[in-house]
Motif scaffolding. Structure first.
Motif, PDB file in Angstrom:
ATOM      1  N   LEU A  74       0.803  -1.222   0.000  1.00 19.60           N
ATOM      2  CA  LEU A  74       0.000   0.000   0.000  1.00 19.60           C
ATOM      3  C   LEU A  74       0.839   1.277   0.000  1.00 19.60           C
ATOM      4  O   LEU A  74       0.302   2.384   0.009  1.00 19.60           O
ATOM      5  N   VAL A  75       2.160   1.139  -0.030  1.00 14.60           N
ATOM      6  CA  VAL A  75       3.048   2.301   0.143  1.00 14.60           C
ATOM      7  C   VAL A  75       3.025   3.224  -1.075  1.00 14.60           C
ATOM      8  O   VAL A  75       3.096   2.785  -2.222  1.00 14.60           O
ATOM      9  N   THR A  76       2.903   4.537  -0.805  1.00 13.36           N
ATOM     10  CA  THR A  76       3.095   5.559  -1.839  1.00 13.36           C
ATOM     11  C   THR A  76       4.289   6.420  -1.436  1.00 13.36           C
ATOM     12  O   THR A  76       4.786   6.320  -0.302  1.00 13.36           O
ATOM     13  N   ALA A  77       4.717   7.288  -2.324  1.00 13.51           N
ATOM     14  CA  ALA A  77       5.889   8.135  -2.041  1.00 13.51           C
ATOM     15  C   ALA A  77       5.668   8.991  -0.796  1.00 13.51           C
ATOM     16  O   ALA A  77       6.616   9.280  -0.056  1.00 13.51           O
ATOM     17  N   ASP A  78       4.431   9.377  -0.554  1.00 11.17           N
ATOM     18  CA  ASP A  78       4.135  10.216   0.616  1.00 11.17           C
ATOM     19  C   ASP A  78       4.314   9.487   1.940  1.00 11.17           C
ATOM     20  O   ASP A  78       4.353  10.131   3.004  1.00 11.17           O
ATOM     21  N   ASP A  79       4.391   8.174   1.897  1.00  4.42           N
ATOM     22  CA  ASP A  79       4.535   7.381   3.126  1.00  4.42           C
ATOM     23  C   ASP A  79       5.992   7.165   3.512  1.00  4.42           C
ATOM     24  O   ASP A  79       6.268   6.520   4.527  1.00  4.42           O
ATOM     25  N   ILE A  80       6.911   7.658   2.717  1.00  6.79           N
ATOM     26  CA  ILE A  80       8.323   7.356   2.951  1.00  6.79           C
ATOM     27  C   ILE A  80       8.955   8.393   3.884  1.00  6.79           C
ATOM     28  O   ILE A  80       8.791   9.599   3.701  1.00  6.79           O
ATOM     29  N   VAL A  81       9.652   7.883   4.891  1.00  9.32           N
ATOM     30  CA  VAL A  81      10.248   8.677   5.960  1.00  9.32           C
ATOM     31  C   VAL A  81      11.765   8.600   5.839  1.00  9.32           C
ATOM     32  O   VAL A  81      12.311   7.595   5.377  1.00  9.32           O
TER      33      VAL A  81
END
Ligand code: MN
Length: 260
Positions: A74-81
């Motif tokens: 479900l990961v999108t670029a906005d979820d990356i830390v």
């Protein structure tokens, strides 16, 4: 599935104010590739609800990029830390992060050549982490990067015999990195495996073919004695196949996006 036995509980991120993290954000294309990598690894059956993939930050080599605590598919670029090599989140903004981020942190610290890391519980590999006297090794040309014996991390050597088997701190992460050494794959006893690459696409490719190689090796061993690749064959095949990584990536990416 084996992976359902393993829990990666969420850890609350320690947020550190960091102006530099904001002034030098990661390359947008790298973030997009890392999001794709998450989805590809799910579609290819390497990760399920658990497992994770990271990339070294392109502008801060002492930092890395990893999704917040969530299912990889479900990961999108906005979820990356962004994290530092002590596993501290620099811009989580209160979002939960993966407990086992220390696997990535300590491998990036120990291996300047590594640009991407995949940790998974892919089920065909786990048996080789618990088998005694049967090395996990390259048995077909696509798995040449595995070499003649993937090392096994034994968590009891550090955490004793009552741990939860999870890599929940820097000491345990450093232990995994040490056993990985200069190799491409490390098995983690009773838990899973971790694969590294010099770019996101290579790490994804290797994670998929680590699982495939495990299936082939196990199937062959059911039929009889096996003949594996030599060290020389492993090196040569790995070098040749690495030129073809994009071909698989392009296919898997389209599939993960539902375009084929
Ligand atoms: Mn794990």
């Amino acid at each position: 599935m084996c992976s359902s036995l393993f829990d990666d509980p969420a850890a609350v991120a320690e947020t550190i104010s960091d102006e530099a993290a904001n002034s030098k954000p990661a390359d947008v294309a790298l973030l997009a590739d890392l999001a794709s990598a998450n989805r590809i690894l799910f579609k290819q059956g390497v990760v399920d609800g658990f497992g994770h993939v990271s990339a070294r930050h392109d502008k801060h080599p002492d930092r890395f990029l990893l999704a917040r605590n969530m299912a990889p598919g479900l990961v999108t670029a906005d979820d990356i830390v962004t994290f530092d090599l002590d596993g501290r989140a620099l811009n989580a903004n209160g979002r939960a992060v993966y407990l086992e981020r220390f696997i990535h942190a300590e491998i990036f610290r120990a291996r300047p050549d590594v640009m991407a890391v995949v940790h998974s519980h892919s089920v065909a590999v786990v048996p080789f982490s618990i088998l005694k006297g049967v090395p996990f090794r390259a048995v077909c040309h696509m798995g040449g990067f595995i070499g003649i014996c993937a090392p096994i991390f034994e968590i009891r050597d550090i955490a004793g015999d009552a741990s939860d088997l999870l890599i929940r701190n820097s000491e345990l992460g450093a232990g995994v990195a040490k056993v990985l050494g200069d190799g491409n794959v490390v098995l983690m006893r009773g838990h899973g495996s971790t694969v590294v690459g010099d770019r996101v696409k290579q790490a994804v490719f290797r994670a998929v073919y680590t699982e495939n190689n495990a299936k082939l090796q196990a199937e062959a061993m059911r039929l009889g004695p096996i003949e594996a690749l030599t060290a020389g064959e492993s090196e040569t095949t790995a070098r040749v196949i690495d030129t073809q990584v994009d071909r698989a990536w392009d296919l898997w990416k389209m599939q993960a996006e539902g375009r084929i």
